[in-house]
Design an enzyme around this catalytic site. Sequence first.
Site, short mmCIF file in Angstrom:
data_model
loop_
_atom_site.label_atom_id
_atom_site.label_comp_id
_atom_site.label_asym_id
_atom_site.label_seq_id
_atom_site.Cartn_x
_atom_site.Cartn_y
_atom_site.Cartn_z
N ASP A 1 1.06 -1.19 0.10
CA ASP A 1 -0.19 0.12 0.01
C ASP A 1 0.84 1.22 -0.11
O ASP A 1 1.88 1.23 0.52
CB ASP A 1 -1.02 0.10 1.30
CG ASP A 1 -2.17 1.02 1.30
OD1 ASP A 1 -2.26 1.70 0.25
OD2 ASP A 1 -2.70 0.88 2.13
N ASN B 1 1.26 3.42 -2.74
CA ASN B 1 2.08 3.81 -4.03
C ASN B 1 1.37 5.21 -4.64
O ASN B 1 2.46 6.10 -5.12
CB ASN B 1 1.83 2.88 -5.11
CG ASN B 1 2.20 1.42 -4.95
OD1 ASN B 1 3.16 1.46 -3.87
ND2 ASN B 1 2.05 0.50 -5.48
N GLY B 2 0.13 5.52 -4.42
CA GLY B 2 -0.47 6.55 -4.93
C GLY B 2 0.07 7.80 -3.93
O GLY B 2 0.22 8.84 -4.39
N ARG B 3 0.05 7.79 -2.68
CA ARG B 3 0.50 8.74 -1.90
C ARG B 3 1.91 9.12 -1.93
O ARG B 3 2.49 10.18 -2.13
CB ARG B 3 0.14 8.39 -0.36
CG ARG B 3 -0.98 8.68 0.13
CD ARG B 3 -1.50 8.09 1.49
NE ARG B 3 -1.85 6.63 1.22
CZ ARG B 3 -1.63 5.60 2.00
NH1 ARG B 3 -1.49 6.05 3.35
NH2 ARG B 3 -2.02 4.52 1.84
N HIS C 1 3.04 3.16 -8.51
CA HIS C 1 3.04 1.86 -8.79
C HIS C 1 4.31 1.05 -9.62
O HIS C 1 4.80 0.07 -9.10
CB HIS C 1 1.80 1.34 -9.78
CG HIS C 1 0.16 1.81 -9.04
ND1 HIS C 1 0.12 1.42 -7.76
CD2 HIS C 1 -0.71 2.50 -9.58
CE1 HIS C 1 -0.99 2.05 -7.63
NE2 HIS C 1 -1.91 2.48 -8.59
N THR D 1 -10.18 -7.25 -6.16
CA THR D 1 -11.56 -7.20 -6.82
C THR D 1 -12.20 -5.60 -6.79
O THR D 1 -13.06 -5.52 -7.78
CB THR D 1 -12.53 -8.29 -6.39
OG1 THR D 1 -12.60 -8.18 -4.90
CG2 THR D 1 -12.22 -9.77 -6.73
N TRP E 1 -10.94 -2.35 -9.30
CA TRP E 1 -11.76 -2.20 -10.77
C TRP E 1 -12.40 -0.66 -10.62
O TRP E 1 -12.62 -0.24 -11.55
CB TRP E 1 -12.48 -3.23 -11.10
CG TRP E 1 -11.99 -4.28 -11.53
CD1 TRP E 1 -12.23 -5.52 -10.53
CD2 TRP E 1 -11.58 -4.81 -12.62
NE1 TRP E 1 -11.53 -6.34 -11.29
CE2 TRP E 1 -11.03 -6.19 -12.49
CE3 TRP E 1 -11.13 -4.04 -13.75
CZ2 TRP E 1 -10.33 -6.53 -13.64
CZ3 TRP E 1 -10.25 -4.80 -14.73
CH2 TRP E 1 -10.00 -6.13 -14.60
N LEU F 1 11.53 -20.73 -3.69
CA LEU F 1 10.32 -19.79 -3.06
C LEU F 1 9.20 -19.76 -3.76
O LEU F 1 9.39 -19.71 -5.23
CB LEU F 1 11.01 -18.54 -3.28
CG LEU F 1 10.16 -17.28 -2.77
CD1 LEU F 1 9.92 -17.15 -1.33
CD2 LEU F 1 10.41 -15.97 -3.38
N LEU G 1 -7.41 -4.97 6.85
CA LEU G 1 -6.95 -5.98 6.03
C LEU G 1 -7.61 -5.87 4.37
O LEU G 1 -6.84 -6.59 3.58
CB LEU G 1 -7.86 -7.43 6.51
CG LEU G 1 -7.30 -8.62 6.39
CD1 LEU G 1 -5.77 -8.70 6.65
CD2 LEU G 1 -7.89 -9.63 7.32
N SER G 2 -8.34 -5.23 4.29
CA SER G 2 -8.94 -4.87 2.91
C SER G 2 -9.30 -6.00 2.06
O SER G 2 -8.87 -6.00 0.78
CB SER G 2 -8.01 -3.96 2.07
OG SER G 2 -7.61 -2.76 2.61
C1 FPP Z 1 -1.96 -0.01 -3.10
O1 FPP Z 1 -1.54 1.32 -3.23
C2 FPP Z 1 -1.41 -0.42 -4.40
C3 FPP Z 1 -2.16 -1.27 -5.28
C4 FPP Z 1 -3.50 -1.10 -5.32
C5 FPP Z 1 -1.19 -1.71 -6.41
C6 FPP Z 1 0.22 -2.51 -6.21
C7 FPP Z 1 0.49 -2.91 -7.46
C8 FPP Z 1 2.07 -2.85 -7.74
C9 FPP Z 1 2.98 -2.51 -6.67
C10 FPP Z 1 2.52 -2.88 -9.03
C11 FPP Z 1 1.96 -4.20 -9.89
C12 FPP Z 1 2.02 -5.43 -9.48
C13 FPP Z 1 2.90 -6.37 -9.99
C14 FPP Z 1 2.89 -7.52 -9.52
C15 FPP Z 1 3.88 -6.17 -11.29
P1 FPP Z 1 -2.76 2.68 -3.54
O2 FPP Z 1 -2.60 2.94 -4.91
O3 FPP Z 1 -4.06 2.33 -2.88
O4 FPP Z 1 -1.90 3.82 -2.71
P2 FPP Z 1 -2.63 4.93 -1.85
O5 FPP Z 1 -3.35 4.39 -0.79
O6 FPP Z 1 -1.30 5.62 -1.52
O7 FPP Z 1 -3.61 5.64 -2.80
#
Ligand code: FPP
Length: 252
Positions: free
Chosen positions: A32, A34-36, A49, A78, A81, A143, A207-208
């Site tokens: 979690d 990535n967006g922030r 991401h 799920t 989307w 692994l 847990l989402s």
């Molecule tokens: C949650 O962060 C992250 C995701 C929904 C996507 C995770 C995907 C990757 C790391 C890359 C793609 C995967 C593979 C296996 C190549 P968020 O976007 O909800 O972050 P935020 O809560 O800060 O907005």
Amino acid sequence: MINLFKPKKNGNDLELKIDKDNLPEHIAIIMDGNGRWAKKRNLPRTMGHKAGVETIRKVIKEADRIGIKYITLYAFSTENWRRPEEEVTALMKLLVQYLKSEVKELHKNDVVLRVLGEIDKLPKECEREIKEAIELTKNNKGLILNIAFNYGGRDEIVRAIRLIAEEYKDNNINIEDINNELVNNYLYTKDSPDPDLIIRPSGEQRLSNFLLWQCAYSEFWYSNVCWPDFTELDLQKAIYDYQNRDRRFGGV
Ligand code: FPP
């Protein structure tokens, strides 16, 4: 098993404290933040991401080097989307790119790649790459890397119930045969033990819809760093903390 992930020459103090005889067998990670991470840098979310994929590479190597047997990564739920179409498309593409660029290396390192989730609902290219990667690595002995993609814990349980109901309807099982073990056998994770440790970076503590059945006795570990900033040391910290917990599984 071939181990490309050689011991580091200058192991840090924490690494030396990790008890190799008491490792979590299965670590599952909610990747979690990535967006922030991207927002803080004035970048589009998709760049977060992309940066997250780099962390995946590092963490898999480190987990294998330490001796972890199973890693499960929550990559697309799920519910994801519901995100803007552009972000969904970018995540699908990232998975395809990741598999195209990484699968040979994973295979060389004896990694078994599995995907948890409804893959036949994904774009055809995604589905094809996933199936090829699974096929290529299925007999490896190292692994086990589970990627949860188009995965939801509730959907997984509903799917299991439907499959079990079919078996009952076809007279393959009796009501009395339905127990924990049987249910387990109808989950995507049927070939993996329950996760010992669930890691969630980025400060969220929920847990989402991840591994709802399997988390019954998992230990949770949270940290405030966003996934793209998660390091090998964070993984070590999580393992070290886990080793200092008292797991009682409902006993005393
Ligand atoms: C949650 O962060 C992250 C995701 C929904 C996507 C995770 C995907 C990757 C790391 C890359 C793609 C995967 C593979 C296996 C190549 P968020 O976007 O909800 O972050 P935020 O809560 O800060 O907005």
